[in-house]
Scaffold this active site. Structure first.
Site, mmCIF file in Angstrom:
data_model
loop_
_atom_site.group_PDB
_atom_site.id
_atom_site.type_symbol
_atom_site.label_atom_id
_atom_site.label_comp_id
_atom_site.label_asym_id
_atom_site.label_seq_id
_atom_site.Cartn_x
_atom_site.Cartn_y
_atom_site.Cartn_z
ATOM 1 N N PHE A 127 0.675 -1.223 -0.087
ATOM 2 C CA PHE A 127 0.086 0.049 0.102
ATOM 3 C C PHE A 127 1.044 1.171 0.045
ATOM 4 O O PHE A 127 1.752 1.346 0.882
ATOM 5 C CB PHE A 127 -0.913 0.034 1.148
ATOM 6 C CG PHE A 127 -1.847 1.231 1.074
ATOM 7 C CD1 PHE A 127 -2.994 1.435 0.235
ATOM 8 C CD2 PHE A 127 -1.525 2.474 1.861
ATOM 9 C CE1 PHE A 127 -3.805 2.413 0.356
ATOM 10 C CE2 PHE A 127 -2.290 3.510 1.861
ATOM 11 C CZ PHE A 127 -3.441 3.452 1.086
ATOM 12 N N ASP A 212 9.395 2.532 1.521
ATOM 13 C CA ASP A 212 7.892 3.360 2.063
ATOM 14 C C ASP A 212 7.912 3.015 3.697
ATOM 15 O O ASP A 212 7.388 2.156 4.057
ATOM 16 C CB ASP A 212 6.829 2.895 1.240
ATOM 17 C CG ASP A 212 5.600 3.441 1.891
ATOM 18 O OD1 ASP A 212 5.520 4.246 2.863
ATOM 19 O OD2 ASP A 212 4.557 3.563 1.275
ATOM 20 N N LYS A 247 2.574 9.664 8.619
ATOM 21 C CA LYS A 247 1.885 9.001 10.014
ATOM 22 C C LYS A 247 2.436 9.646 11.484
ATOM 23 O O LYS A 247 2.255 10.749 11.590
ATOM 24 C CB LYS A 247 1.876 7.540 9.781
ATOM 25 C CG LYS A 247 0.905 7.329 8.767
ATOM 26 C CD LYS A 247 0.252 5.811 8.738
ATOM 27 C CE LYS A 247 -0.942 5.587 7.822
ATOM 28 N NZ LYS A 247 -0.717 4.890 6.482
#
Ligand SMILES: *Cc1c(COP(=O)(O)O)cnc(C)c1O
Length: 421
Positions: A127, A212, A247
């Site tokens: 993702f 990522d 995040k």
């Protein structure tokens, strides 16, 4: 609002530390953490003070000028990457990844022949975000549905499969992009040999290795980056070429970033990339304070210790209720457990969403990851008592759901007495 989210029937009003309260006054232990964002929990006084103070000086100036918080945050982040490389600030994880993808394309292009090398290999079940480029990069069909044609130049191969990766590399390949631990893909960690193997392939074929780290980064696993945790017992000199962050970076304040190694740090020269908001002084002051609190309170160690504790507890629960909990996995405070297919035979909805909803009833927030996995992403400063409460509540739900719930093992009323909620 556009109905793109299937929201739970919960309206939250405020939070303190690991807990949040809904508008009716019900308290929840927040092990969802805003999907791995609230690294210091809610309303941490040092974070709210830092935001308050900075908001009285400068919130936004654009990237036409320098600001102290931005410079300080860039210095701190590059220091964490070993005192090398440079960073670019964005507002979100998808934007951080977009920046890395542009870096890879620019790296692969040659000024006289366009396009040069432009293909980027990513993995199945990955993702990488919800923008048009990052859905093309993501290895899950469900998020692409309705948005075709996809942006050209992405190939997906099975995760943790080095042979598949090597076979996918062609003359147009310029980069490989990976999560150290697949977050939306069910908390699946890379094997140490896989990371080292992919690095070797990138060196051999002159490809950029893009990590990522949006969900698995920022000390959640017990190390700054997940690959450091995964590789800590394997002697190596593993270094990615770029790493994206978001995040937990702002602890709840929106900010993203990508870091690029010194070899490639000047690829995105003047005019090649930009953002109006990205890296504004307010966001940077927040992210800087998060880093300082993590350092001062040794929250990396806490994430590691509480993570091990919870894993041990939940593994026992899985042994006790194999018809509900199938397995437990993850590193530090990025954990997932798999719900057994027998658990909710007579209920609609996915296994994970049923379990998440049962936890809601008993005052715990968590996040599904796919149909079978429930994720725990609590704040990095969660205490052992809170972790115990979290475990007991999960065990209580297991007891309720289990066929053997008549057994004397656990009972919700006694449990509530013990925990006192
Ligand atoms: C959440 C996430 C993103 C996207 O971040 P946004 O801030 O939602 O754009 C990208 N990659 C990974 C691994 C993520 O978990």
């Amino acid at each position: 609002m556009v109905p793109s989210y299937a929201r739970y029937d919960i309206t939250l009003s405020h939070g303190k530390g690991t807990y949040v309260w809904d508008t009716a006054g019900k308290r929840y232990l927040d092990a969802a953490g805003g999907i791995a964002v609230n690294s210091l929990g809610h309303a941490h006084p040092r974070l709210t003070d830092a935001i308050h103070e900075q908001s009285q000086k400068l919130m936004h100036i654009s990237n036409l000028y320098y600001s102290e918080p931005q410079g300080q945050l860039a210095a701190k982040l590059t220091e964490l990457f070993g005192g090398r490389g440079k960073v670019f600030f964005s507002n979100s994880g998808a934007e951080a990844n977009e920046g890395m993808l542009k870096l890879a394309r620019k790296f692969g292009s040659s000024s006289d022949v366009e396009p040069g090398r432009y293909e980027i290999i990513t993995t199945l079940n990955s993702f990488h975000g919800r923008t048009l480029a990052t859905i093309a990069a993501t290895g899950q069909d469900k998020i692409k549905k309705g948005f075709h044609p996809m942006m050209d130049g992405f190939t997906h191969v099975a995760y943790n499969d080095l042979e598949a990766m090597e076979a996918a590399i062609g003359p147009k390949t310029c980069a490989i992009m990976l999560e150290g631990i697949q977050g939306e893909g069910g908390i699946v960690a890379a094997f140490p040999e896989y990371l080292l193997g992919v690095r070797a392939l990138c060196d051999k074929h002159n490809l950029l290795l893009l990590m990522d780290g949006v969900q698995c980064g920022h000390f959640r696993t017990g190390c700054f980056q997940s690959y450091q945790r995964i590789l800590e017992e394997t002697p190596n000199e593993f270094q990615p070429d770029a790493v994206s962050m978001a995040k937990s970076l702002g602890g709840g304040f929106p900010i993203g970033a990508f870091w690029v190694s010194s070899t490639h740090e000047d690829i995105l020269g003047e005019g090649y990339h930009g953002t109006t908001y990205g890296g504004n002084p307010l966001a940077c002051a927040a992210a800087l304070q998060v880093l300082e609190v993590v350092e001062d309170e040794k929250l990396d160690e806490n994430a590691r210790e509480i993570g091990s504790f919870l894993t041990a507890c939940l593994t026992e629960t899985a042994d006790l209720f194999p018809d509900v909990l199938k397995s437990v996995r993850g590193y530090g405070l990025m954990m997932g457990f798999e719900i057994s297919p027998e658990a909710y035979r007579d209920r609609d909805g996915t296994l994970s969403s049923n379990f998440v909803k049962d936890l809601h009833k008993h005052g715990v927030l968590s996040v599904p990851s796919g149909d079978k996995i429930v994720r725990l992403l609590p704040p990095l400063n969660i205490t052992k008592d809170e972790a115990t409460e979290l475990h007991r509540t999960i065990e209580g739900v297991c007891a309720e759901v289990s066929d053997s719930s008549g057994d004397p093992g656990v009972d919700m009323a006694t449990l509530k007495d013990q925990i006192g909620y």
